[in-house]
Design a protein around this motif. Structure first.
Motif, mmCIF file in Angstrom:
data_model
loop_
_atom_site.group_PDB
_atom_site.id
_atom_site.type_symbol
_atom_site.label_atom_id
_atom_site.label_comp_id
_atom_site.label_asym_id
_atom_site.label_seq_id
_atom_site.Cartn_x
_atom_site.Cartn_y
_atom_site.Cartn_z
ATOM 1 N N MET A 145 -1.749 -11.086 -35.248
ATOM 2 C CA MET A 145 -0.789 -10.435 -34.264
ATOM 3 C C MET A 145 0.179 -11.733 -33.933
ATOM 4 O O MET A 145 -0.153 -12.892 -33.630
ATOM 5 C CB MET A 145 -1.674 -10.133 -32.953
ATOM 6 C CG MET A 145 -0.744 -9.553 -32.091
ATOM 7 S SD MET A 145 -1.708 -9.085 -30.610
ATOM 8 C CE MET A 145 -2.040 -7.403 -30.848
ATOM 9 N N ASP A 199 -10.343 -13.685 -10.106
ATOM 10 C CA ASP A 199 -10.949 -13.690 -11.599
ATOM 11 C C ASP A 199 -9.855 -14.876 -12.102
ATOM 12 O O ASP A 199 -8.730 -14.490 -12.578
ATOM 13 C CB ASP A 199 -10.767 -12.597 -12.313
ATOM 14 C CG ASP A 199 -11.165 -12.612 -13.789
ATOM 15 O OD1 ASP A 199 -11.492 -13.926 -14.049
ATOM 16 O OD2 ASP A 199 -10.988 -11.501 -14.464
ATOM 17 N N ALA A 220 -9.913 -16.197 -14.787
ATOM 18 C CA ALA A 220 -9.478 -16.062 -16.499
ATOM 19 C C ALA A 220 -8.202 -15.074 -16.489
ATOM 20 O O ALA A 220 -7.319 -15.326 -17.107
ATOM 21 C CB ALA A 220 -10.932 -15.373 -17.287
ATOM 22 N N MET A 236 -4.794 -16.092 -17.939
ATOM 23 C CA MET A 236 -4.117 -15.330 -19.223
ATOM 24 C C MET A 236 -2.838 -14.535 -18.580
ATOM 25 O O MET A 236 -1.715 -14.796 -19.448
ATOM 26 C CB MET A 236 -4.673 -13.905 -19.443
ATOM 27 C CG MET A 236 -6.246 -14.954 -20.346
ATOM 28 S SD MET A 236 -7.284 -13.357 -21.256
ATOM 29 C CE MET A 236 -8.189 -12.770 -19.666
ATOM 30 N N PHE A 253 -0.127 -8.290 -22.290
ATOM 31 C CA PHE A 253 1.166 -8.098 -23.294
ATOM 32 C C PHE A 253 2.163 -7.450 -22.548
ATOM 33 O O PHE A 253 3.171 -7.785 -22.528
ATOM 34 C CB PHE A 253 0.766 -7.446 -24.448
ATOM 35 C CG PHE A 253 0.059 -8.564 -25.489
ATOM 36 C CD1 PHE A 253 0.695 -9.794 -25.850
ATOM 37 C CD2 PHE A 253 -1.275 -8.665 -25.548
ATOM 38 C CE1 PHE A 253 0.022 -10.523 -26.773
ATOM 39 C CE2 PHE A 253 -2.079 -9.343 -26.406
ATOM 40 C CZ PHE A 253 -1.390 -10.474 -27.033
ATOM 41 N N SER A 273 -5.846 -11.340 -28.871
ATOM 42 C CA SER A 273 -4.413 -11.388 -28.431
ATOM 43 C C SER A 273 -4.645 -12.393 -27.202
ATOM 44 O O SER A 273 -3.391 -12.832 -26.811
ATOM 45 C CB SER A 273 -4.458 -9.791 -27.662
ATOM 46 O OG SER A 273 -5.398 -9.749 -26.680
ATOM 47 N N ILE A 274 -5.521 -12.827 -27.016
ATOM 48 C CA ILE A 274 -5.710 -14.237 -25.917
ATOM 49 C C ILE A 274 -4.756 -15.095 -26.570
ATOM 50 O O ILE A 274 -3.907 -15.718 -25.942
ATOM 51 C CB ILE A 274 -6.942 -14.612 -25.395
ATOM 52 C CG1 ILE A 274 -7.610 -13.391 -24.400
ATOM 53 C CG2 ILE A 274 -6.976 -16.035 -24.496
ATOM 54 C CD1 ILE A 274 -9.141 -13.438 -24.245
ATOM 55 N N ARG A 281 -9.769 -22.448 -22.865
ATOM 56 C CA ARG A 281 -9.827 -22.517 -21.413
ATOM 57 C C ARG A 281 -10.680 -21.147 -20.552
ATOM 58 O O ARG A 281 -11.669 -21.339 -19.943
ATOM 59 C CB ARG A 281 -8.398 -22.572 -20.488
ATOM 60 C CG ARG A 281 -7.712 -23.957 -20.710
ATOM 61 C CD ARG A 281 -6.481 -23.965 -20.192
ATOM 62 N NE ARG A 281 -6.528 -23.633 -18.656
ATOM 63 C CZ ARG A 281 -5.425 -23.136 -17.822
ATOM 64 N NH1 ARG A 281 -4.295 -22.860 -18.577
ATOM 65 N NH2 ARG A 281 -5.636 -23.063 -16.707
ATOM 66 N N VAL A 282 -10.326 -20.144 -21.078
ATOM 67 C CA VAL A 282 -10.636 -18.723 -20.961
ATOM 68 C C VAL A 282 -12.421 -18.617 -21.085
ATOM 69 O O VAL A 282 -13.201 -18.478 -20.312
ATOM 70 C CB VAL A 282 -9.934 -17.509 -21.474
ATOM 71 C CG1 VAL A 282 -10.596 -16.321 -20.974
ATOM 72 C CG2 VAL A 282 -8.453 -17.472 -20.916
ATOM 73 N N LEU A 292 -14.291 -20.965 -19.094
ATOM 74 C CA LEU A 292 -14.272 -20.492 -17.641
ATOM 75 C C LEU A 292 -15.611 -19.538 -17.752
ATOM 76 O O LEU A 292 -16.378 -19.598 -16.952
ATOM 77 C CB LEU A 292 -13.048 -19.693 -17.515
ATOM 78 C CG LEU A 292 -12.957 -19.817 -15.837
ATOM 79 C CD1 LEU A 292 -12.754 -20.829 -15.098
ATOM 80 C CD2 LEU A 292 -11.358 -18.826 -15.614
ATOM 81 N N HIS A 323 -19.475 -7.285 -10.053
ATOM 82 C CA HIS A 323 -18.016 -6.791 -10.097
ATOM 83 C C HIS A 323 -17.365 -7.801 -10.809
ATOM 84 O O HIS A 323 -16.437 -7.640 -11.835
ATOM 85 C CB HIS A 323 -17.590 -6.581 -8.608
ATOM 86 C CG HIS A 323 -16.142 -6.521 -8.727
ATOM 87 N ND1 HIS A 323 -15.484 -5.400 -9.005
ATOM 88 C CD2 HIS A 323 -15.189 -7.398 -8.350
ATOM 89 C CE1 HIS A 323 -14.087 -5.452 -8.738
ATOM 90 N NE2 HIS A 323 -13.791 -6.852 -8.507
ATOM 91 N N THR A 324 -17.631 -9.127 -10.409
ATOM 92 C CA THR A 324 -16.957 -10.462 -11.004
ATOM 93 C C THR A 324 -17.359 -10.441 -12.546
ATOM 94 O O THR A 324 -16.394 -10.525 -13.434
ATOM 95 C CB THR A 324 -17.570 -11.603 -10.376
ATOM 96 O OG1 THR A 324 -17.338 -11.389 -8.951
ATOM 97 C CG2 THR A 324 -16.596 -12.861 -10.884
ATOM 98 N N SER A 341 -15.246 -7.861 -14.656
ATOM 99 C CA SER A 341 -13.733 -8.197 -14.841
ATOM 100 C C SER A 341 -13.703 -9.390 -16.083
ATOM 101 O O SER A 341 -13.092 -9.274 -16.815
ATOM 102 C CB SER A 341 -13.233 -8.848 -13.594
ATOM 103 O OG SER A 341 -13.038 -7.590 -12.682
ATOM 104 N N ILE A 342 -14.829 -10.374 -15.761
ATOM 105 C CA ILE A 342 -14.389 -11.652 -16.563
ATOM 106 C C ILE A 342 -14.870 -11.290 -18.017
ATOM 107 O O ILE A 342 -14.416 -11.654 -18.996
ATOM 108 C CB ILE A 342 -14.770 -12.927 -16.166
ATOM 109 C CG1 ILE A 342 -16.639 -12.857 -15.718
ATOM 110 C CG2 ILE A 342 -14.478 -13.185 -14.750
ATOM 111 C CD1 ILE A 342 -17.084 -14.172 -15.188
ATOM 112 N N ASN A 359 -12.078 -9.314 -19.874
ATOM 113 C CA ASN A 359 -11.056 -10.164 -20.167
ATOM 114 C C ASN A 359 -11.490 -10.678 -21.794
ATOM 115 O O ASN A 359 -10.361 -10.830 -22.360
ATOM 116 C CB ASN A 359 -10.948 -11.240 -19.221
ATOM 117 C CG ASN A 359 -10.379 -10.721 -17.847
ATOM 118 O OD1 ASN A 359 -9.764 -9.379 -18.019
ATOM 119 N ND2 ASN A 359 -10.418 -11.604 -16.917
ATOM 120 N N SER A 365 -20.491 -2.532 -14.771
ATOM 121 C CA SER A 365 -19.761 -1.475 -14.003
ATOM 122 C C SER A 365 -20.652 -0.567 -13.417
ATOM 123 O O SER A 365 -20.491 0.000 -12.058
ATOM 124 C CB SER A 365 -18.746 -0.969 -14.957
ATOM 125 O OG SER A 365 -18.070 0.214 -14.112
#
Lengths: 734, 119
Positions: free
Chosen positions: A1, A29, A31, A35, A128, B12-13, B27-28, B31, B60-61, B64-65, B68, B79
């Motif tokens: 990509m 969050d 992260a 991003m 994006f 994509s990150i 980093r992500v 983390l 919940h946290t 999300s992470i 990501n 979830s």
């Protein structure tokens, strides 16, 4: 990509300046924060971050970001409360906020909008597309900001210009308007719609109908207008001047849609215009018209005089020794003196307007042409827009010289100045403003050469004639006061019994030095100066006394006819004059006959009839003098409560040779008889005239053929001789 | 075990990486490795202590992470746990945490593997 290509936000700054926009990203969050930061920075945004709602509010205050991304569920203060708090901040009302919620959490989305979110995005965030979303929000925000700024500028501009706008929809009698409109029209600011009467609440009564009419007509006739009117404003002690403009608007098919209009407070503008006008046309020291203004008035006076063919006069004057006042007392004192002089001049001119000189002429229009102007320094001009004779100007000049010569008190000092006046007269001394001004100025210098404190006409001839009339006026006044005028009596004879039916009293003046002066010369002067009032009263009284004496002496009673001046009627003194004469003399009023000229009834027939009625109430007879020379309409005649007509001598003179005159005399006699009036002919000088008049059944005659006017003692003798039998043919050839 | 790791998301990150900046993916994921064990522990402890709020916050946290990084199966499980905690359904919570640790370990391993490949 590959790396995504964002439109660079930096280049999209709407005001042309290099500017980057700051995004506040709030998420617990880390992260996500990392991003998003990458994506947003790649698109040209700057990013500031917070991990809970409380921190978000503080960062908003510290950084004033342009956009906010707000996670919904967070510790300490969640996203919803953070939005609510930011929205309440002074700058937070309009900042776009993107709310991040769970995909499955519909309730959160609703709540987010309720709290003031601008848009929402569901998790997981597509990093994006996030910058595009932010750019979209930014564009919307910038457009909205611009609109708000423009609206605010427009509002400010309208407020500064005191310009309000209003609108009227088609097929509705409702109006809507801006707040500034309310302010301009002195209406409650919070109300911005209503009916026409609401709009016009504070318009002054005398203008309201006109404004309403314009607005309604513009609506009905679909046309524009532009008017000005006055308004009582709550914030102002004085009336405001408002200009209202309206335009009819049409749609693309040409159908009238509405009226769109403005109102603007133009008070200051019009005040300024007035002030400019005053500065340009009035003298600052005295408030009098200045030179430019005088020339305009002079131009108008010229036009009027040329049209109406009357005379007018220009009095040019300056103050003798004004410079000495200025030098010794200072310029302020000099200004004070000029102000006092100007008010004395103005007063004299105003009084001049009030003096009615000639009853046949209306001075209403002309009197406004009198004006006083200051040319500068100690020079003044008095414009007498209408005069009957040059000596009118002389009379005013003398009054001016007299008034200016009175002492002035300036700063507790008594000051005396005199004035010298030069006079030019239109048309004798010039046909245009410049010439008349120059000649008045020249005349003033002549007057100064002769010695100050006086007046001088430009033309020697006019000057002498005016002085002569002046002298006559003064002498006549003296003559009336000293009763040095005399009365003559001319007998009238009646056809039916051949007896003396009456006498006409005629005033004579034998001047001390000039000898006899004709009534034709001094009566007009007496009328113009008002001396006719004491003169007329004296004639009336003396005539009645004399008549009563003849009756007392045993003569067969006859009537005494006394002429009455139109001035006595106009001033309303005649009734009292008659009353006085009757009571002083003790004469039975039926022996008093008042002769009036028919010209009197031309001006105001109703007022004339009223006076006649009052005379009749006193018991006196009334006759119309000079009949046939004045008005042509005989229809007046039947309305006049009179007893007798006197045919003018001009008809009698040619009675024997002019069939036209004979026909007129015959017709007048027939007409008078049909109206129940008796007829006397004056100016009878021949036997032939007498015979014709007798044939026409005229009632009485008067003239040299019967007798000249005689002194009272001669008349007594004449009456006595006439009463002797067998001596009649010598006196009258009946 | 199917750890259901969405490689596209991880790729994509990397694509968000800006020049001259610390490595974003590193980093992500770092983390994630430091934060996510705390979340897992919080959920497990919460169930043990029957503390629904603790379970809800932790799940919940973690939801999300993990999303990501493309760990969609782990995120979906979190979830479900969050939803059960929200609806006071402790029994379902207990059931759902049975494999949580194993799934979490597998996800971490999958991410490390991806990073090695990427490097």
């Amino acid at each position: 990509m590959g790396e995504p290509v964002y439109i660079n936000t930096e280049a999209r700054s709407p005001d042309g300046f290099q500017k980057t926009y700051l995004v506040l990203h709030v998420d617990d969050d880390v992260a996500s924060l990392i991003m998003a930061e990458g994506a947003l920075e790649a698109a040209g945004f700057e990013v500031v971050q917070a991990q809970n709602g409380a921190e978000a509010v503080q960062k908003y205050i510290d950084y004033a970001p342009d956009l906010i991304i707000m996670d919904a569920v967070m510790p300490v203060i969640d996203g919803f409360d953070a939005i609510a708090r930011i929205r309440q901040l002074p700058t937070g009302e309009h900042v776009p906020i993107l709310m991040i919620t769970g995909l499955d959490d519909l309730e959160s989305i609703t709540r987010a909008y309720d709290k003031g979110a601008t848009d929402f995005l569901t998790k997981p965030i597509n990093f994006f597309t996030l910058p595009y979303r932010m750019q979209y929000m930014l564009r919307a925000k910038l457009t909205a900001d611009e609109l708000r700024a423009s609206q605010s500028k427009l509002d400010s501009a309208q407020r500064i210009a005191r310009l309000g706008h209003w609108e009227n929809e088609r097929a509705s009698d409702c109006f809507t308007w801006s707040r500034e409109f309310s302010r301009v029209m002195s209406l409650p600011v919070l109300i911005t719609c209503g009916k026409i009467n609401d709009i016009l609440a504070k318009v002054i009564d005398s203008d309201r109908g006109m404004v309403r009419e314009h607005m309604l007509r513009a609506f009905e006739e679909q046309r524009s207008f532009n008017i000005e009117f006055n308004l009582e404003h709550a914030d102002s002690d004085t009336l405001r001047t408002i200009r209202m403009e309206a335009e009819a608007h049409f749609d693309e098919l040409g159908v009238f849609t509405n009226l769109l209009g403005t109102v603007q407070d133009i008070t200051e503008h019009t005040d300024a215009q007035k002030q400019i006008h005053n500065l340009a046309y009035y003298d600052l020291v005295t408030g009098l018209p200045n030179r430019a203004n005088l020339y305009e008035r002079l131009g108008q006076a010229l036009k009027l005089a040329q049209r109406a063919k009357h005379e007018f006069a220009l009095l040019f004057l300056d103050l003798d020794h004004f410079k000495q006042v200025n030098d010794s007392l200072g310029h302020d004192a000099g200004d004070d003196l000029l102000q006092q002089v100007s008010s004395r001049l103005t007063e004299i001119v105003r009084d001049t307007d009030a003096v009615a000189r000639n009853v046949d002429e209306s001075h209403d229009e002309l009197s406004e042409q009198h004006s006083v102007a200051r040319l500068g320094g100690d020079e003044f001009v008095v414009l007498l827009g209408s005069i009957n004779r040059a000596d009118d100007a002389a009379r005013v000049a003398e009054r001016i010289a007299c008034a200016i010569g009175e002492p002035y008190t300036i700063n507790d000092t008594v000051v005396t100045v005199t004035t010298t006046i030069g006079i030019s007269v239109f048309p004798a001394d010039g046909n245009d403003s410049a010439t008349l001004m120059k000649h008045a100025d020249v005349a003033m210098y002549h007057a100064k050469e002769k010695g100050r404190n006086g007046f001088q006409f430009y033309s020697r001839k006019i000057h002498q004639a005016a002085l002569a009339r002046f002298a006559i006026e003064a002498d006549l006044k003296k003559a009336i006061e000293n009763e040095s005028l005399t009365l003559m009596f001319q007998p009238k004879v009646c056809f039916s019994d051949n007896k003396v039916s009456g006498v006409e009293a005629l005033v004579r003046w034998n001047h001390e030095t000039s000898g006899p002066i004709s009534p034709a010369d001094f009566i007009p002067i007496a009328e113009e100066t008002g001396l006719i009032l004491p003169l007329g009263r004296w004639v009336m009284e003396a005539s009645c006394i004399k008549m009563q004496r003849w009756i007392d002496q045993g003569y067969e009673p006859f009537s005494v006819a006394v002429n009455c001046s139109p001035v006595q009627i106009e001033r309303g003194t005649i009734i009292d004059d008659i009353d006085n004469a009757i009571s002083v003399s003790g004469l039975d009023p039926k022996w008093l006959e008042v002769e009036l000229t028919e010209r009197l009834f031309l001006k105001d027939i109703d007022a004339g009839i009223d006076i006649l009625r009052r005379m009749k109430t006193l018991g006196v007879k009334v006759s119309i003098d000079d009949f046939g020379t004045g008005f042509s309409s005989l229809s007046y005649l039947k309305r006049l409560p009179v007893d007798k007509l006197k045919i003018d001598q001009s008809f009698v003179r040619d009675l024997e040779v002019d069939p036209g005159d004979a026909a007129i005399v015959s017709a007048i006699i027939t007409l008078a008889h049909n109206l129940g009036l008796s007829v006397i002919a004056e100016g009878v000088e021949t036997q032939g005239q007498l015979d014709i008049l007798k044939g026409y059944r005229c009632d009485e005659v008067q003239g040299y053929f019967i007798s000249y006017p005689q002194r009272p003692e001669d008349l007594s003798k004449w009456l006595f001789e006439r009463s002797q039998p067998g001596d009649q043919k010598k006196v009258i050839g009946f | 075990m199917n750890i259901n790791l969405d490689v596209n998301t991880l790729q994509s990150i990397s694509a968000l990486q800006r020049p001259n900046k610390p490595d974003l993916l590193e980093r992500v994921t770092a983390l994630f490795e430091s934060e996510s064990p705390k979340c897992v522990a919080q959920v497990l402890d919460g169930v043990a202590a029957k503390d629904l709020e603790m379970i809800r916050t932790g799940s919940h946290t973690l939801k999300s992470i993990s999303a990501n990084l493309g760990a969609m199966a782990l995120s979906a499980r979190c979830s479900d746990i969050e939803h059960a905690a929200r609806t006071d359904d402790l029994a379902t919570c207990e059931e759902l945490i049975q494999d949580l640790n194993a799934e979490f370990e597998a996800t971490v391993a999958g991410i490390r593997q991806f990073l090695q490949h990427a490097a």
